[in-house]
Design an enzyme around this catalytic site. Structure first.
Site, short mmCIF file in Angstrom:
data_model
loop_
_atom_site.label_atom_id
_atom_site.label_comp_id
_atom_site.label_asym_id
_atom_site.label_seq_id
_atom_site.Cartn_x
_atom_site.Cartn_y
_atom_site.Cartn_z
N ARG A 1 -10.82 -1.13 6.81
CA ARG A 1 -10.10 -2.09 7.64
C ARG A 1 -9.72 -1.49 8.99
NH1 ARG A 1 -4.99 0.28 8.87
NH2 ARG A 1 -3.49 0.05 7.16
N SER B 1 -3.99 1.02 17.75
CA SER B 1 -3.71 0.54 16.40
C SER B 1 -3.02 1.64 15.61
CB SER B 1 -5.00 0.14 15.70
OG SER B 1 -4.78 -0.14 14.34
N LYS C 1 0.85 -1.19 0.00
CA LYS C 1 0.00 0.00 0.00
C LYS C 1 0.88 1.23 0.00
CE LYS C 1 -2.57 1.36 3.58
NZ LYS C 1 -3.73 1.41 4.51
#
Length: 327
Positions: free
Chosen positions: A113, A298, A70
């Site tokens: 996601r 995260s 990515k």
């Protein structure tokens, strides 16, 4: 000659739901914590004096035998010009032959996601009766955070915290069109005391709330900060919480929410309870009692992108979706 399938945002949105994305995050995080995935810490390359950056995020899945990459560009000035804060694309290659398989929009997948990862963490760590969500931020990430949390918990009220009062009403109107639940703008920092779940989706360099405004038993998803100089969660909260991360190595090197309290001597690395994949694998417990504050940090991981992208390729091939080109 190899063929490449190109998938647009519209294509992607038509073949995957948030629930499916949350399920895919189980595969992503368990493969990461079990060593079945290789995901080097992303390359974060500064591009200018106004915070512009390019991020390069490679991954390899042994199970899928695929390679993902990515590429993300970040430009804090873009929203002023009505452009997305980020631009991104994802490529997928066959790991055995190296052949390119697909090229697809990465902006939607990133938001999807990231929301799904927080949704999975909420499903595992938040109290089952949690019904009030507080969201910090009113961007695209905030929207998918709301979608994911509403997928896994019976949310009846959303409290929105934002630093742009002129934009918050428009954001609330957008959310109201999708959910028949109470959605209000926060009037005071004390409004946070009502929340069972807190999601922070900002680019703040300093904490977005104070420890005294957080109720016992709250679950927190911190997904906005992705650099050591960015922090959304007060160090006092981090030190008192059960801390679960998406990827230990990445969070130690990239997450200001983790590295700052370590630098301050408030916590050390041993304070991090587990990776979320370790909980999913049964190697560590999740929440142990209702008074516990849980914090999922995260910074995002490329294996999340690859697992979703691989699923999309299969679905697109099944229904002949997207555009195929010969290289």
């Amino acid at each position: 000659m190899p063929t490449l399938r190109i998938l647009s945002r519209k294509d992607i949105a038509s073949i995957i739901s948030m629930k499916q994305a949350i399920d895919l995050m189980r595969d992503a995080f368990t493969s990461l914590s079990s060593g079945q995935a290789i995901t080097p810490v992303r390359m974060n390359m500064p591009l200018g004096q106004q915070g512009q950056r390019a991020l390069f995020m490679p991954s390899f899945s042994e199970d899928l035998q695929q390679i993902g990459l990515k590429v993300v560009t970040v430009n804090p000035e873009n929203p002023r010009h009505e452009l997305p804060f980020i631009h991104a694309f994802i490529t997928v290659n066959n790991a055995r032959t190296g052949e390119p398989i697909a090229l697809m929009d990465g902006e939607y997948i990133t938001a999807l996601r990231t929301g799904a990862g927080a949704g999975l963490a909420t499903e595992i760590l938040a109290r089952t009766h949690s019904s009030v969500l507080a969201i910090f931020g009113i961007g695209v990430q905030a929207q998918t955070q709301i979608e994911a949390i509403c997928t896994v918990r019976p949310i009846s009220k959303i409290i929105v915290f934002a630093r742009s009062p002129e934009k918050i009403d428009r954001f609330i109107d957008q959310i109201k069109q999708r959910y028949e639940i109470e959605i209000v703008a926060a009037q005071s920092p004390d409004d946070l005391l009502e929340a069972d779940i807190v999601c922070t989706a900002t680019t703040s360099l300093t904490p977005v709330f104070s420890a005294e405004n957080l109720s016992i038993g709250t679950h927190i998803n911190g997904i906005g900060s992705y650099r050591p100089d960015m922090t959304e969660i007060p160090s006092q909260v981090v030190s008192s919480a059960t801390v679960v991360v998406d990827h230990l190595e990445a969070c130690l090197s990239e997450a200001g929410d983790i590295s700052l309290p370590i630098q301050e001597g408030i916590i050390d690395q041993s304070h991090i309870h587990a990776e979320i994949g370790e909980i999913l694998l049964g190697l560590c417990p999740g929440r142990t009692h209702n008074q516990e504050i849980t914090f999922f940090k995260s910074v995002g991981n490329a294996i999340q992108d690859l697992v979703v992208a691989s699923y999309l390729v299969k679905q697109a091939e099944r229904v002949n979706l997207g555009t195929e080109i010969t290289l």
